[in-house]
Design a protein around this motif. Structure first.
Motif, PDB file in Angstrom:
ATOM      1  N   ARG A  71       0.825  -1.209   0.000  1.00  0.00           N
ATOM      2  CA  ARG A  71       0.000   0.000   0.000  1.00  0.00           C
ATOM      3  C   ARG A  71       0.861   1.261   0.000  1.00  0.00           C
ATOM      4  O   ARG A  71       0.346   2.360   0.179  1.00  0.00           O
ATOM      5  CB  ARG A  71      -0.959  -0.018   1.180  1.00  0.00           C
ATOM      6  N   GLY A  72       2.182   1.086  -0.184  1.00  0.00           N
ATOM      7  CA  GLY A  72       3.058   2.237  -0.374  1.00  0.00           C
ATOM      8  C   GLY A  72       4.014   2.571   0.744  1.00  0.00           C
ATOM      9  O   GLY A  72       4.889   3.413   0.558  1.00  0.00           O
ATOM     10  N   LEU A  73       3.886   1.959   1.923  1.00  0.00           N
ATOM     11  CA  LEU A  73       4.762   2.324   3.033  1.00  0.00           C
ATOM     12  C   LEU A  73       6.186   1.824   2.806  1.00  0.00           C
ATOM     13  O   LEU A  73       6.410   0.682   2.430  1.00  0.00           O
ATOM     14  CB  LEU A  73       4.253   1.738   4.355  1.00  0.00           C
ATOM     15  N   ILE A  74       7.114   2.711   3.064  1.00  0.00           N
ATOM     16  CA  ILE A  74       8.533   2.371   3.119  1.00  0.00           C
ATOM     17  C   ILE A  74       8.965   2.495   4.576  1.00  0.00           C
ATOM     18  O   ILE A  74       8.631   3.476   5.244  1.00  0.00           O
ATOM     19  CB  ILE A  74       9.382   3.332   2.244  1.00  0.00           C
ATOM     20  N   VAL A  75       9.667   1.512   5.085  1.00  0.00           N
ATOM     21  CA  VAL A  75      10.275   1.582   6.406  1.00  0.00           C
ATOM     22  C   VAL A  75      11.780   1.600   6.169  1.00  0.00           C
ATOM     23  O   VAL A  75      12.324   0.662   5.583  1.00  0.00           O
ATOM     24  CB  VAL A  75       9.874   0.390   7.297  1.00  0.00           C
ATOM     25  N   LEU A  76      12.420   2.674   6.574  1.00  0.00           N
ATOM     26  CA  LEU A  76      13.859   2.834   6.370  1.00  0.00           C
ATOM     27  C   LEU A  76      14.578   2.758   7.707  1.00  0.00           C
ATOM     28  O   LEU A  76      14.351   3.599   8.590  1.00  0.00           O
ATOM     29  CB  LEU A  76      14.161   4.177   5.700  1.00  0.00           C
ATOM     30  N   ALA A  77      15.418   1.750   7.872  1.00  0.00           N
ATOM     31  CA  ALA A  77      16.242   1.616   9.070  1.00  0.00           C
ATOM     32  C   ALA A  77      17.538   2.389   8.859  1.00  0.00           C
ATOM     33  O   ALA A  77      18.195   2.250   7.828  1.00  0.00           O
ATOM     34  CB  ALA A  77      16.533   0.145   9.353  1.00  0.00           C
ATOM     35  N   VAL A  78      17.874   3.199   9.851  1.00  0.00           N
ATOM     36  CA  VAL A  78      19.089   4.010   9.805  1.00  0.00           C
ATOM     37  C   VAL A  78      19.963   3.619  10.995  1.00  0.00           C
ATOM     38  O   VAL A  78      19.839   4.185  12.086  1.00  0.00           O
ATOM     39  CB  VAL A  78      18.756   5.519   9.836  1.00  0.00           C
ATOM     40  N   PRO A  79      20.826   2.605  10.822  1.00  0.00           N
ATOM     41  CA  PRO A  79      21.717   2.222  11.919  1.00  0.00           C
ATOM     42  C   PRO A  79      22.583   3.410  12.333  1.00  0.00           C
ATOM     43  O   PRO A  79      23.100   4.147  11.478  1.00  0.00           O
ATOM     44  CB  PRO A  79      22.573   1.112  11.319  1.00  0.00           C
ATOM     45  N   SER A  80      22.706   3.600  13.639  1.00  0.00           N
ATOM     46  CA  SER A  80      23.485   4.724  14.146  1.00  0.00           C
ATOM     47  C   SER A  80      24.302   4.307  15.351  1.00  0.00           C
ATOM     48  O   SER A  80      23.801   3.607  16.230  1.00  0.00           O
ATOM     49  CB  SER A  80      22.555   5.885  14.524  1.00  0.00           C
ATOM     50  N   GLY A  81      25.526   4.782  15.398  1.00  0.00           N
ATOM     51  CA  GLY A  81      26.393   4.538  16.542  1.00  0.00           C
ATOM     52  C   GLY A  81      26.396   5.688  17.526  1.00  0.00           C
ATOM     53  O   GLY A  81      27.205   5.710  18.443  1.00  0.00           O
ATOM     54  N   ASP A  82      25.475   6.637  17.367  1.00  0.00           N
ATOM     55  CA  ASP A  82      25.473   7.820  18.228  1.00  0.00           C
ATOM     56  C   ASP A  82      25.298   7.501  19.706  1.00  0.00           C
ATOM     57  O   ASP A  82      25.724   8.272  20.561  1.00  0.00           O
ATOM     58  CB  ASP A  82      24.387   8.798  17.795  1.00  0.00           C
ATOM     59  N   PHE A  83      24.663   6.383  20.011  1.00  0.00           N
ATOM     60  CA  PHE A  83      24.434   6.019  21.407  1.00  0.00           C
ATOM     61  C   PHE A  83      25.328   4.849  21.825  1.00  0.00           C
ATOM     62  O   PHE A  83      25.061   4.172  22.816  1.00  0.00           O
ATOM     63  CB  PHE A  83      22.950   5.715  21.624  1.00  0.00           C
ATOM     64  N   ARG A  84      26.342   4.599  21.005  1.00  0.00           N
ATOM     65  CA  ARG A  84      27.378   3.592  21.277  1.00  0.00           C
ATOM     66  C   ARG A  84      26.813   2.179  21.452  1.00  0.00           C
ATOM     67  O   ARG A  84      27.277   1.417  22.274  1.00  0.00           O
ATOM     68  CB  ARG A  84      28.207   4.004  22.487  1.00  0.00           C
ATOM     69  N   GLN A  85      25.810   1.852  20.620  1.00  0.00           N
ATOM     70  CA  GLN A  85      25.213   0.526  20.705  1.00  0.00           C
ATOM     71  C   GLN A  85      25.112  -0.149  19.342  1.00  0.00           C
ATOM     72  O   GLN A  85      24.357  -1.093  19.166  1.00  0.00           O
ATOM     73  CB  GLN A  85      23.828   0.602  21.364  1.00  0.00           C
ATOM     74  N   GLU A  86      25.900   0.344  18.387  1.00  0.00           N
ATOM     75  CA  GLU A  86      25.882  -0.245  17.052  1.00  0.00           C
ATOM     76  C   GLU A  86      27.171  -1.024  16.824  1.00  0.00           C
ATOM     77  O   GLU A  86      28.202  -0.726  17.429  1.00  0.00           O
ATOM     78  CB  GLU A  86      25.712   0.840  15.976  1.00  0.00           C
ATOM     79  N   LEU A  87      27.072  -2.012  15.956  1.00  0.00           N
ATOM     80  CA  LEU A  87      28.242  -2.807  15.588  1.00  0.00           C
ATOM     81  C   LEU A  87      29.241  -1.935  14.830  1.00  0.00           C
ATOM     82  O   LEU A  87      28.930  -0.807  14.449  1.00  0.00           O
ATOM     83  CB  LEU A  87      27.789  -4.006  14.751  1.00  0.00           C
ATOM     84  N   ALA A  88      30.421  -2.464  14.567  1.00  0.00           N
ATOM     85  CA  ALA A  88      31.528  -1.661  14.045  1.00  0.00           C
ATOM     86  C   ALA A  88      31.461  -1.367  12.554  1.00  0.00           C
ATOM     87  O   ALA A  88      32.045  -0.387  12.100  1.00  0.00           O
ATOM     88  CB  ALA A  88      32.852  -2.343  14.371  1.00  0.00           C
ATOM     89  N   SER A  89      30.766  -2.206  11.778  1.00  0.00           N
ATOM     90  CA  SER A  89      30.784  -1.981  10.326  1.00  0.00           C
ATOM     91  C   SER A  89      29.410  -2.248   9.715  1.00  0.00           C
ATOM     92  O   SER A  89      28.577  -2.961  10.287  1.00  0.00           O
ATOM     93  CB  SER A  89      31.808  -2.913   9.657  1.00  0.00           C
ATOM     94  N   GLU A 166      -1.469   6.465  12.721  1.00  0.00           N
ATOM     95  CA  GLU A 166      -0.898   7.601  11.978  1.00  0.00           C
ATOM     96  C   GLU A 166      -0.524   7.195  10.549  1.00  0.00           C
ATOM     97  O   GLU A 166      -0.613   8.000   9.620  1.00  0.00           O
ATOM     98  CB  GLU A 166       0.341   8.142  12.697  1.00  0.00           C
ATOM     99  N   ILE A 167      -0.105   5.948  10.372  1.00  0.00           N
ATOM    100  CA  ILE A 167       0.333   5.478   9.057  1.00  0.00           C
ATOM    101  C   ILE A 167      -0.845   5.206   8.120  1.00  0.00           C
ATOM    102  O   ILE A 167      -0.817   5.616   6.948  1.00  0.00           O
ATOM    103  CB  ILE A 167       1.178   4.190   9.210  1.00  0.00           C
ATOM    104  N   GLU A 168      -1.869   4.546   8.602  1.00  0.00           N
ATOM    105  CA  GLU A 168      -2.952   4.063   7.732  1.00  0.00           C
ATOM    106  C   GLU A 168      -3.621   5.151   6.880  1.00  0.00           C
ATOM    107  O   GLU A 168      -3.864   4.928   5.692  1.00  0.00           O
ATOM    108  CB  GLU A 168      -3.976   3.268   8.538  1.00  0.00           C
ATOM    109  N   PRO A 169      -3.884   6.353   7.400  1.00  0.00           N
ATOM    110  CA  PRO A 169      -4.501   7.373   6.534  1.00  0.00           C
ATOM    111  C   PRO A 169      -3.590   7.852   5.395  1.00  0.00           C
ATOM    112  O   PRO A 169      -4.061   8.446   4.432  1.00  0.00           O
ATOM    113  CB  PRO A 169      -4.796   8.521   7.490  1.00  0.00           C
ATOM    114  N   LEU A 170      -2.299   7.567   5.493  1.00  0.00           N
ATOM    115  CA  LEU A 170      -1.338   8.012   4.478  1.00  0.00           C
ATOM    116  C   LEU A 170      -1.131   7.005   3.362  1.00  0.00           C
ATOM    117  O   LEU A 170      -0.467   7.296   2.374  1.00  0.00           O
ATOM    118  CB  LEU A 170       0.017   8.301   5.144  1.00  0.00           C
ATOM    119  N   LEU A 171      -1.708   5.810   3.509  1.00  0.00           N
ATOM    120  CA  LEU A 171      -1.468   4.723   2.557  1.00  0.00           C
ATOM    121  C   LEU A 171      -2.362   4.834   1.324  1.00  0.00           C
ATOM    122  O   LEU A 171      -3.415   5.462   1.361  1.00  0.00           O
ATOM    123  CB  LEU A 171      -1.715   3.374   3.249  1.00  0.00           C
ATOM    124  N   ASN A 172      -1.947   4.142   0.262  1.00  0.00           N
ATOM    125  CA  ASN A 172      -2.755   4.062  -0.961  1.00  0.00           C
ATOM    126  C   ASN A 172      -3.971   3.203  -0.707  1.00  0.00           C
ATOM    127  O   ASN A 172      -3.945   2.253   0.003  1.00  0.00           O
ATOM    128  CB  ASN A 172      -1.935   3.435  -2.103  1.00  0.00           C
TER     129      ASN A 172
END
Length: 172
Positions: A71-89, A166-172
């Motif tokens: 129905r059009g939703l994209i879920v984008l994961a953005v790994p971040s090390g800003d909180f020092r809990q992400e793997l090294a690469s 919040e998502i459902e009204p935005l879908l196709n």
């Protein structure tokens, strides 16, 4: 006096800062991706981490993507090390997410989401709506028109009605 009123009216009617949807993210699979690639679609942008108490939300993010992708939703994961809990690469993150959670939703490479090195998208969200991720698994829902529809903290689960309502009204 009239000139002052004209100047004040012009200032009050200035448009809000635009979100930077064209700034490229490194794609964890190689190359780049931009939020503008999904213009006209709702996009849920989530800063993630592989070693966080909320990491099990990957399962819910994938289920949310599976439920609404057609129905059009994209879920984008953005790994971040800003909180020092992400793997090294990026490779370690990709392997962890694929093997542990079966993730096939779009993912960026490891990206800063706050502070002096924050990605331009996150800088623009902070300027536009005053939202900066306070921890991992904060969520920003971008409406099909490119505006911020809603923001959510870490404790809001991906399949919760708070988010899906919040998502459902935005879908196709």
């Amino acid at each position: 006096m009239r000139l002052i009123l004209v100047i004040l009216a012009a200032i009050w009617t200035l448009p809000a800062a635009a979100l930077d949807l064209n700034a490229p993210f490194t794609n964890i699979d190689g190359g780049t991706l931009k939020l503008s690639d999904w213009a006209g679609q709702p996009v849920l942008v989530v800063n993630t981490a592989s070693r966080c108490g909320f990491t099990d939300q990957y399962e819910g993010l994938q289920a949310l993507y599976d439920r609404y992708q057609s129905r059009g939703l994209i879920v984008l994961a953005v790994p971040s090390g800003d909180f020092r809990q992400e793997l090294a690469s990026n490779e370690e993150v990709k392997d962890f997410c694929t093997l542990t959670y079966g993730i096939d939703l779009p993912m960026t490479g490891i990206t800063s989401v706050r502070g002096a090195h924050a990605h331009p998208f996150y800088v623009s969200v902070a300027k536009d709506v005053g939202f900066t991720p306070a921890w991992n698994f904060n969520k920003i829902l971008i409406a099909p028109d490119g505006t911020v529809a809603a923001t959510f903290g870490s404790t809001v689960r991906p399949l919760s009605s708070i988010l899906t309502d919040e998502i459902e009204p935005l879908l196709n």
